[in-house]
Motif scaffolding. Structure first.
Motif, PDB file in Angstrom:
ATOM      1  N   ALA A 145       5.825   8.376  -4.433  1.00  0.00           N
ATOM      2  CA  ALA A 145       4.242   7.191  -4.257  1.00  0.00           C
ATOM      3  C   ALA A 145       4.359   6.515  -3.207  1.00  0.00           C
ATOM      4  CB  ALA A 145       4.230   6.695  -6.017  1.00  0.00           C
ATOM      5  N   GLU A 146       5.432   6.518  -2.211  1.00  0.00           N
ATOM      6  CA  GLU A 146       5.880   6.049  -1.424  1.00  0.00           C
ATOM      7  C   GLU A 146       4.668   6.226   0.044  1.00  0.00           C
ATOM      8  OE1 GLU A 146       8.941   8.686  -0.954  1.00  0.00           O
ATOM      9  OE2 GLU A 146       8.614   7.510  -2.475  1.00  0.00           O
ATOM     10  N   LYS A 147       4.479   7.169  -0.143  1.00  0.00           N
ATOM     11  CA  LYS A 147       4.507   8.035   1.451  1.00  0.00           C
ATOM     12  C   LYS A 147       2.976   7.708   2.448  1.00  0.00           C
ATOM     13  CE  LYS A 147       7.066  11.244   1.771  1.00  0.00           C
ATOM     14  NZ  LYS A 147       8.311  11.125   1.386  1.00  0.00           N
ATOM     15  N   PRO A 148       2.533   6.709   1.319  1.00  0.00           N
ATOM     16  CA  PRO A 148       1.405   6.047   1.919  1.00  0.00           C
ATOM     17  C   PRO A 148       1.433   4.548   2.732  1.00  0.00           C
ATOM     18  CG  PRO A 148       0.488   6.547  -0.222  1.00  0.00           C
ATOM     19  CD  PRO A 148       2.092   7.266   0.045  1.00  0.00           C
ATOM     20  N   LYS A 149       3.273   4.187   2.244  1.00  0.00           N
ATOM     21  CA  LYS A 149       3.191   2.647   3.016  1.00  0.00           C
ATOM     22  C   LYS A 149       4.509   3.764   4.251  1.00  0.00           C
ATOM     23  CE  LYS A 149       2.355  -0.316  -1.377  1.00  0.00           C
ATOM     24  NZ  LYS A 149       2.963  -1.144  -1.844  1.00  0.00           N
ATOM     25  N   ALA A 172       7.023  15.338 -11.860  1.00  0.00           N
ATOM     26  CA  ALA A 172       7.728  14.482 -10.009  1.00  0.00           C
ATOM     27  C   ALA A 172       8.343  12.985 -10.387  1.00  0.00           C
ATOM     28  CB  ALA A 172       6.099  14.429  -9.330  1.00  0.00           C
ATOM     29  N   GLY A 173       8.147  12.101 -11.393  1.00  0.00           N
ATOM     30  CA  GLY A 173       8.721  11.030 -11.372  1.00  0.00           C
ATOM     31  C   GLY A 173       7.547   9.488 -11.025  1.00  0.00           C
ATOM     32  N   VAL A 174       6.689  10.090 -10.944  1.00  0.00           N
ATOM     33  CA  VAL A 174       5.403   9.224 -10.213  1.00  0.00           C
ATOM     34  C   VAL A 174       4.562   9.120 -11.433  1.00  0.00           C
ATOM     35  CG1 VAL A 174       6.412   9.491  -7.948  1.00  0.00           C
ATOM     36  CG2 VAL A 174       4.270  11.125  -8.950  1.00  0.00           C
ATOM     37  N   LEU A 176       0.570   8.401 -11.549  1.00  0.00           N
ATOM     38  CA  LEU A 176      -0.568   8.989 -10.974  1.00  0.00           C
ATOM     39  C   LEU A 176      -1.269   6.943 -10.674  1.00  0.00           C
ATOM     40  CD1 LEU A 176      -2.925  10.389  -9.985  1.00  0.00           C
ATOM     41  CD2 LEU A 176      -4.518  10.458 -11.776  1.00  0.00           C
ATOM     42  N   LYS A 177      -2.069   6.060 -10.908  1.00  0.00           N
ATOM     43  CA  LYS A 177      -2.406   5.498 -11.169  1.00  0.00           C
ATOM     44  C   LYS A 177      -1.477   4.381  -9.771  1.00  0.00           C
ATOM     45  CE  LYS A 177       0.591   2.752 -14.446  1.00  0.00           C
ATOM     46  NZ  LYS A 177       1.567   1.921 -13.150  1.00  0.00           N
ATOM     47  N   ASP A 178      -0.220   4.778  -9.258  1.00  0.00           N
ATOM     48  CA  ASP A 178       0.487   4.191  -8.369  1.00  0.00           C
ATOM     49  C   ASP A 178       0.215   4.880  -7.132  1.00  0.00           C
ATOM     50  OD1 ASP A 178       2.146   1.978  -9.817  1.00  0.00           O
ATOM     51  OD2 ASP A 178       2.977   3.817 -10.321  1.00  0.00           O
ATOM     52  N   LEU A 179       0.135   6.514  -7.520  1.00  0.00           N
ATOM     53  CA  LEU A 179      -0.299   7.369  -6.215  1.00  0.00           C
ATOM     54  C   LEU A 179      -1.587   5.943  -5.918  1.00  0.00           C
ATOM     55  CD1 LEU A 179       0.642  10.652  -6.885  1.00  0.00           C
ATOM     56  CD2 LEU A 179       1.580   9.177  -5.332  1.00  0.00           C
ATOM     57  N   GLU A 180      -2.942   6.207  -5.976  1.00  0.00           N
ATOM     58  CA  GLU A 180      -3.868   5.981  -6.477  1.00  0.00           C
ATOM     59  C   GLU A 180      -3.826   3.926  -5.230  1.00  0.00           C
ATOM     60  OE1 GLU A 180      -5.857   6.703  -9.805  1.00  0.00           O
ATOM     61  OE2 GLU A 180      -6.456   8.168  -9.081  1.00  0.00           O
ATOM     62  N   LYS A 181      -2.939   3.503  -6.349  1.00  0.00           N
ATOM     63  CA  LYS A 181      -3.037   2.234  -6.149  1.00  0.00           C
ATOM     64  C   LYS A 181      -2.242   2.025  -4.593  1.00  0.00           C
ATOM     65  CE  LYS A 181      -0.089  -1.864  -7.347  1.00  0.00           C
ATOM     66  NZ  LYS A 181       0.812  -1.406  -5.891  1.00  0.00           N
ATOM     67  N   ASN A 182      -1.389   3.067  -4.100  1.00  0.00           N
ATOM     68  CA  ASN A 182      -0.453   2.216  -2.962  1.00  0.00           C
ATOM     69  C   ASN A 182      -1.543   3.302  -1.873  1.00  0.00           C
ATOM     70  OD1 ASN A 182       1.819   1.689  -3.968  1.00  0.00           O
ATOM     71  ND2 ASN A 182       3.043   3.579  -3.671  1.00  0.00           N
ATOM     72  N   VAL A 183      -1.902   4.254  -2.057  1.00  0.00           N
ATOM     73  CA  VAL A 183      -3.261   5.238  -0.837  1.00  0.00           C
ATOM     74  C   VAL A 183      -4.328   3.952  -0.678  1.00  0.00           C
ATOM     75  CG1 VAL A 183      -5.113   6.507  -0.654  1.00  0.00           C
ATOM     76  CG2 VAL A 183      -3.108   7.269  -1.737  1.00  0.00           C
ATOM     77  N   LEU A 184      -5.122   3.003  -1.879  1.00  0.00           N
ATOM     78  CA  LEU A 184      -5.887   2.215  -1.299  1.00  0.00           C
ATOM     79  C   LEU A 184      -5.642   0.898  -0.330  1.00  0.00           C
ATOM     80  CD1 LEU A 184      -7.726   2.951  -4.665  1.00  0.00           C
ATOM     81  CD2 LEU A 184      -8.714   3.764  -2.594  1.00  0.00           C
ATOM     82  N   GLU A 185      -3.878   0.814  -0.798  1.00  0.00           N
ATOM     83  CA  GLU A 185      -3.714  -0.468  -0.300  1.00  0.00           C
ATOM     84  C   GLU A 185      -3.278  -0.516   0.980  1.00  0.00           C
ATOM     85  OE1 GLU A 185       0.411  -1.604  -1.790  1.00  0.00           O
ATOM     86  OE2 GLU A 185      -0.879  -2.854  -3.401  1.00  0.00           O
ATOM     87  N   VAL A 186      -3.635   0.984   1.402  1.00  0.00           N
ATOM     88  CA  VAL A 186      -3.674   1.462   3.516  1.00  0.00           C
ATOM     89  C   VAL A 186      -4.625   1.820   3.423  1.00  0.00           C
ATOM     90  CG1 VAL A 186      -2.374   3.182   5.226  1.00  0.00           C
ATOM     91  CG2 VAL A 186      -1.233   1.820   2.945  1.00  0.00           C
ATOM     92  N   ASN A 187      -5.795   2.107   2.778  1.00  0.00           N
ATOM     93  CA  ASN A 187      -7.587   2.429   3.331  1.00  0.00           C
ATOM     94  C   ASN A 187      -7.677   2.238   2.409  1.00  0.00           C
ATOM     95  OD1 ASN A 187      -9.410   3.594   4.056  1.00  0.00           O
ATOM     96  ND2 ASN A 187      -8.653   5.547   4.652  1.00  0.00           N
ATOM     97  N   PRO A 188      -8.406   1.214   2.120  1.00  0.00           N
ATOM     98  CA  PRO A 188      -9.477   0.809   0.369  1.00  0.00           C
ATOM     99  C   PRO A 188     -10.917   1.319   0.744  1.00  0.00           C
ATOM    100  CG  PRO A 188      -8.772  -1.454   1.940  1.00  0.00           C
ATOM    101  CD  PRO A 188      -8.009  -0.105   3.073  1.00  0.00           C
TER     102      PRO A 188
END
Length: 223
Positions: A145-149, A172-174, A176-188
């Motif tokens: 989940a941390e890759k976008p940041k 995967a130990g992640v 989906l909502k965390d993945l989407e959240k981190n993507v949108l924090e970098v690119n809304p």
């Protein structure tokens, strides 16, 4: 003593050639997609599933970028789609000149869509504009989940993020909502499609959006 920023100069030259590519694509009416990801995220599998759903309605061509081998271009050709291989050796991305040179041997007249599958790398490909109309990133859920940041550039530069391999979420130990959240924090502005090439989940939503995007492109070309 004058200081020369070699990196900036390289990007300026690339931008100039990319704009030439852009004019060629516009002249031919070819909608061009730059498909990027880290190695192993599933770009080629996504491309295969996308092509299968589009090839009855659109004429498609593919440029493949890899350090070595023709494995991915061979997979595309197996679908009956013309594919041109660019082998970069030790270069971790495609640039506009590589694509421009390929266009001399890989004529696009008569095609509707050109997919450019970039070299697998999470940083360099995003720095080099190729003249494309759409940038798409494939992001595998098993990358964490941390890759976008940690690697924000590519996430920031793309219009679409395909969250691939969602069938592996239970392992995967992640979330989906965390993945989407981190993507949108970098690119809304990013359009996110959770998908699985194995099960087909989510791919129809991606294809529906993509068809609409092509329609908008065609309307703009005519106007």
């Amino acid at each position: 003593m004058h200081k020369i920023d070699v990196g900036a100069n390289v990007l300026q030259v690339n931008e100039k050639i990319a704009l030439e590519n852009k004019e060629l694509f516009k002249k031919w009416g070819v909608f061009t997609v730059n498909l990027m990801s880290a190695p192993g995220a599933g770009k080629t599998s996504v491309l295969e599933e996308t092509i299968k759903r589009l090839k009855d309605n659109f004429s498609i061509a593919v440029i493949e970028g890899d350090l070595q081998t023709t494995v991915d271009s061979d997979r595309i050709k197996a679908l009956g789609i013309p594919a041109y291989q660019i082998t970069t050796g030790n270069v971790c991305h495609l640039d506009a000149r590589m694509v421009h040179n390929a266009l001399h041997e890989f004529k696009l007249d008569g095609f509707d869509i050109l997919f450019i599958e970039n070299v697998g790398n999470l940083v360099c490909p995003a720095e080099f504009y190729l003249g494309e109309d759409l940038r798409v990133m494939v992001y595998s859920v098993v990358e964490g989940a941390e890759k976008p940041k940690k690697y924000p550039l590519m996430f920031h530069e793309v219009e679409v993020v395909l969250l691939n391999k969602i069938d592996l979420l239970p392992y995967a130990g992640v979330e989906l909502k965390d993945l989407e959240k981190n993507v949108l924090e970098v690119n809304p502005r990013a359009k996110i499609f959770p998908i699985s090439c194995k099960t087909g989940e989510g791919i129809d939503d991606w294809i529906s959006w993509f068809r609409n995007r092509i329609q908008k492109f065609r309307e703009n070309v005519k106007s």
